[in-house]
Design a protein around this motif. Structure first.
Motif, PDB file in Angstrom:
ATOM      1  N   THR A  42     -89.186 -22.962   0.000  1.00 50.02           N
ATOM      2  CA  THR A  42     -89.046 -21.791   1.008  1.00 50.02           C
ATOM      3  C   THR A  42     -89.730 -22.577   2.260  1.00 50.02           C
ATOM      4  O   THR A  42     -89.356 -22.443   3.475  1.00 50.02           O
ATOM      5  N   TYR A  43     -90.626 -23.545   1.990  1.00 43.46           N
ATOM      6  CA  TYR A  43     -91.158 -24.255   3.447  1.00 43.46           C
ATOM      7  C   TYR A  43     -90.008 -25.197   3.890  1.00 43.46           C
ATOM      8  O   TYR A  43     -89.858 -25.402   4.932  1.00 43.46           O
ATOM      9  N   PHE A  44     -89.489 -25.941   3.063  1.00 42.19           N
ATOM     10  CA  PHE A  44     -88.603 -27.060   3.592  1.00 42.19           C
ATOM     11  C   PHE A  44     -87.315 -26.490   3.763  1.00 42.19           C
ATOM     12  O   PHE A  44     -86.418 -27.179   4.572  1.00 42.19           O
ATOM     13  N   LEU A  45     -86.931 -25.660   2.906  1.00 37.42           N
ATOM     14  CA  LEU A  45     -85.282 -25.444   2.887  1.00 37.42           C
ATOM     15  C   LEU A  45     -85.095 -23.769   3.109  1.00 37.42           C
ATOM     16  O   LEU A  45     -85.910 -23.114   2.305  1.00 37.42           O
ATOM     17  N   PRO A  46     -84.177 -23.353   4.010  1.00 40.57           N
ATOM     18  CA  PRO A  46     -84.205 -21.997   3.875  1.00 40.57           C
ATOM     19  C   PRO A  46     -83.316 -21.538   2.540  1.00 40.57           C
ATOM     20  O   PRO A  46     -82.525 -22.425   2.310  1.00 40.57           O
ATOM     21  N   LEU A  47     -83.702 -20.387   2.150  1.00 38.08           N
ATOM     22  CA  LEU A  47     -82.969 -20.037   1.120  1.00 38.08           C
ATOM     23  C   LEU A  47     -81.445 -19.985   1.112  1.00 38.08           C
ATOM     24  O   LEU A  47     -81.207 -19.561   2.197  1.00 38.08           O
ATOM     25  N   PRO A  48     -80.743 -20.115   0.067  1.00 41.97           N
ATOM     26  CA  PRO A  48     -81.059 -19.690  -1.372  1.00 41.97           C
ATOM     27  C   PRO A  48     -81.615 -21.356  -1.729  1.00 41.97           C
ATOM     28  O   PRO A  48     -81.242 -22.137  -1.285  1.00 41.97           O
ATOM     29  N   ILE A  49     -82.099 -21.250  -2.721  1.00 45.69           N
ATOM     30  CA  ILE A  49     -82.696 -22.320  -3.434  1.00 45.69           C
ATOM     31  C   ILE A  49     -81.368 -23.612  -3.720  1.00 45.69           C
ATOM     32  O   ILE A  49     -80.511 -23.060  -4.132  1.00 45.69           O
ATOM     33  N   PRO A  50     -81.768 -24.700  -3.347  1.00 41.83           N
ATOM     34  CA  PRO A  50     -80.504 -25.826  -3.460  1.00 41.83           C
ATOM     35  C   PRO A  50     -79.925 -25.818  -5.279  1.00 41.83           C
ATOM     36  O   PRO A  50     -80.808 -25.587  -5.981  1.00 41.83           O
ATOM     37  N   LYS A  51     -78.558 -25.815  -5.246  1.00 39.23           N
ATOM     38  CA  LYS A  51     -78.139 -25.813  -6.720  1.00 39.23           C
ATOM     39  C   LYS A  51     -77.764 -27.117  -7.469  1.00 39.23           C
ATOM     40  O   LYS A  51     -77.406 -27.335  -8.475  1.00 39.23           O
ATOM     41  N   TYR A  52     -78.010 -28.100  -6.452  1.00 38.04           N
ATOM     42  CA  TYR A  52     -77.698 -29.425  -7.048  1.00 38.04           C
ATOM     43  C   TYR A  52     -79.024 -30.431  -7.434  1.00 38.04           C
ATOM     44  O   TYR A  52     -80.004 -30.216  -6.308  1.00 38.04           O
ATOM     45  N   LYS A  53     -79.185 -30.711  -8.431  1.00 36.28           N
ATOM     46  CA  LYS A  53     -80.453 -31.420  -8.751  1.00 36.28           C
ATOM     47  C   LYS A  53     -80.220 -33.011  -9.219  1.00 36.28           C
ATOM     48  O   LYS A  53     -79.101 -32.935 -10.307  1.00 36.28           O
ATOM     49  N   TYR A  54     -80.654 -34.055  -8.880  1.00 33.71           N
ATOM     50  CA  TYR A  54     -80.356 -35.418  -9.224  1.00 33.71           C
ATOM     51  C   TYR A  54     -81.593 -35.996  -9.732  1.00 33.71           C
ATOM     52  O   TYR A  54     -82.824 -35.904  -8.978  1.00 33.71           O
ATOM     53  N   THR A  55     -81.554 -36.652 -10.777  1.00 34.16           N
ATOM     54  CA  THR A  55     -82.640 -37.479 -11.307  1.00 34.16           C
ATOM     55  C   THR A  55     -82.361 -38.920 -11.245  1.00 34.16           C
ATOM     56  O   THR A  55     -81.460 -39.436 -11.747  1.00 34.16           O
ATOM     57  N   VAL A  56     -82.891 -39.742 -10.295  1.00 32.84           N
ATOM     58  CA  VAL A  56     -82.861 -41.079 -10.138  1.00 32.84           C
ATOM     59  C   VAL A  56     -83.849 -42.029 -10.582  1.00 32.84           C
ATOM     60  O   VAL A  56     -84.974 -41.820 -10.173  1.00 32.84           O
ATOM     61  N   GLU A  57     -83.408 -42.920 -11.433  1.00 34.22           N
ATOM     62  CA  GLU A  57     -84.186 -43.665 -11.995  1.00 34.22           C
ATOM     63  C   GLU A  57     -84.367 -45.103 -11.266  1.00 34.22           C
ATOM     64  O   GLU A  57     -83.345 -45.637 -10.736  1.00 34.22           O
ATOM     65  N   ILE A  58     -85.458 -45.361 -10.495  1.00 35.80           N
ATOM     66  CA  ILE A  58     -85.719 -46.248  -9.560  1.00 35.80           C
ATOM     67  C   ILE A  58     -86.692 -47.482 -10.003  1.00 35.80           C
ATOM     68  O   ILE A  58     -87.638 -47.171 -10.568  1.00 35.80           O
ATOM     69  N   ALA A  59     -86.184 -48.728  -9.743  1.00 32.65           N
ATOM     70  CA  ALA A  59     -87.121 -50.037  -9.879  1.00 32.65           C
ATOM     71  C   ALA A  59     -87.445 -50.340  -8.733  1.00 32.65           C
ATOM     72  O   ALA A  59     -86.964 -50.495  -7.780  1.00 32.65           O
ATOM     73  N   GLY A  60     -89.095 -51.093  -8.778  1.00 34.99           N
ATOM     74  CA  GLY A  60     -89.214 -51.908  -7.847  1.00 34.99           C
ATOM     75  C   GLY A  60     -90.507 -50.946  -7.051  1.00 34.99           C
ATOM     76  O   GLY A  60     -91.345 -51.781  -6.349  1.00 34.99           O
ATOM     77  N   MET A  61     -90.825 -49.994  -7.460  1.00 31.80           N
ATOM     78  CA  MET A  61     -91.613 -49.251  -6.854  1.00 31.80           C
ATOM     79  C   MET A  61     -93.027 -49.821  -7.382  1.00 31.80           C
ATOM     80  O   MET A  61     -93.260 -49.588  -8.670  1.00 31.80           O
ATOM     81  N   THR A  62     -94.138 -50.021  -6.514  1.00 19.38           N
ATOM     82  CA  THR A  62     -95.423 -50.664  -7.108  1.00 19.38           C
ATOM     83  C   THR A  62     -96.517 -49.833  -6.905  1.00 19.38           C
ATOM     84  O   THR A  62     -97.696 -49.993  -7.395  1.00 19.38           O
ATOM     85  N   CYS A  63     -96.392 -48.756  -6.016  1.00 14.55           N
ATOM     86  CA  CYS A  63     -97.687 -47.883  -5.531  1.00 14.55           C
ATOM     87  C   CYS A  63     -97.089 -46.721  -4.857  1.00 14.55           C
ATOM     88  O   CYS A  63     -96.117 -46.316  -4.943  1.00 14.55           O
ATOM     89  N   GLY A 114     -85.266 -51.331  -0.367  1.00 10.92           N
ATOM     90  CA  GLY A 114     -85.393 -52.562  -0.833  1.00 10.92           C
ATOM     91  C   GLY A 114     -85.898 -52.259  -2.513  1.00 10.92           C
ATOM     92  O   GLY A 114     -86.465 -53.095  -2.990  1.00 10.92           O
ATOM     93  N   TYR A 115     -85.216 -51.205  -2.881  1.00 12.15           N
ATOM     94  CA  TYR A 115     -85.810 -50.725  -4.386  1.00 12.15           C
ATOM     95  C   TYR A 115     -84.109 -51.024  -5.244  1.00 12.15           C
ATOM     96  O   TYR A 115     -83.097 -50.968  -4.464  1.00 12.15           O
ATOM     97  N   SER A 116     -84.238 -50.708  -6.308  1.00 14.41           N
ATOM     98  CA  SER A 116     -83.116 -51.029  -7.251  1.00 14.41           C
ATOM     99  C   SER A 116     -83.023 -49.608  -7.812  1.00 14.41           C
ATOM    100  O   SER A 116     -83.854 -48.940  -8.244  1.00 14.41           O
ATOM    101  N   VAL A 117     -81.656 -49.251  -8.162  1.00 17.68           N
ATOM    102  CA  VAL A 117     -81.381 -47.824  -8.785  1.00 17.68           C
ATOM    103  C   VAL A 117     -80.899 -48.171 -10.241  1.00 17.68           C
ATOM    104  O   VAL A 117     -80.013 -48.896 -10.235  1.00 17.68           O
ATOM    105  N   ARG A 118     -81.526 -47.835 -11.395  1.00 11.26           N
ATOM    106  CA  ARG A 118     -81.268 -47.861 -12.538  1.00 11.26           C
ATOM    107  C   ARG A 118     -80.117 -46.952 -13.045  1.00 11.26           C
ATOM    108  O   ARG A 118     -79.289 -47.189 -13.968  1.00 11.26           O
ATOM    109  N   GLY A 119     -80.226 -45.721 -12.484  1.00 15.01           N
ATOM    110  CA  GLY A 119     -79.471 -44.644 -12.908  1.00 15.01           C
ATOM    111  C   GLY A 119     -79.443 -43.348 -12.051  1.00 15.01           C
ATOM    112  O   GLY A 119     -80.528 -42.946 -11.610  1.00 15.01           O
TER     113      GLY A 119
END
Length: 87
Positions: A7-28, A77-82
């Protein structure tokens, strides 16, 4: 809690697409904040990035192309695993 974030970031309706992204290279936490900020500046997108888990959950009102997700993350500067899309 997530409903409040949506509600704070996006006007309704709630987003219907969801992506899970595996990321390599994050250290903090700053790495995850950096990636989150880039996605959250885009209209209709909300990202929650965890360096501990090495992944990002991206919610979008419209479908996103894998290439644009990869390009954004690799450009920082990061990598995407999937990428997994959930509808």
């Amino acid at each position: 809690y997530l409903q409040h974030i949506y509600t704070y970031f996006l006007p309704l309706p709630i987003p219907k697409y969801k992506y899970t992204v595996e990321i390599a290279g994050m250290t903090c936490k700053n790495c995850s904040i950096r990636i989150s900020n880039v996605f959250n500046r885009k209209d209709g997108i909300l990202a929650d990035v965890s360096y501990e888990d090495g992944c990002a959950i991206i919610y979008a009102k419209e479908p996103l192309k894998d290439f644009s997700i990869r390009q954004t993350i690799v450009g920082l500067g990061y990598s995407v695993r999937g990428i997994t899309e959930e509808i």
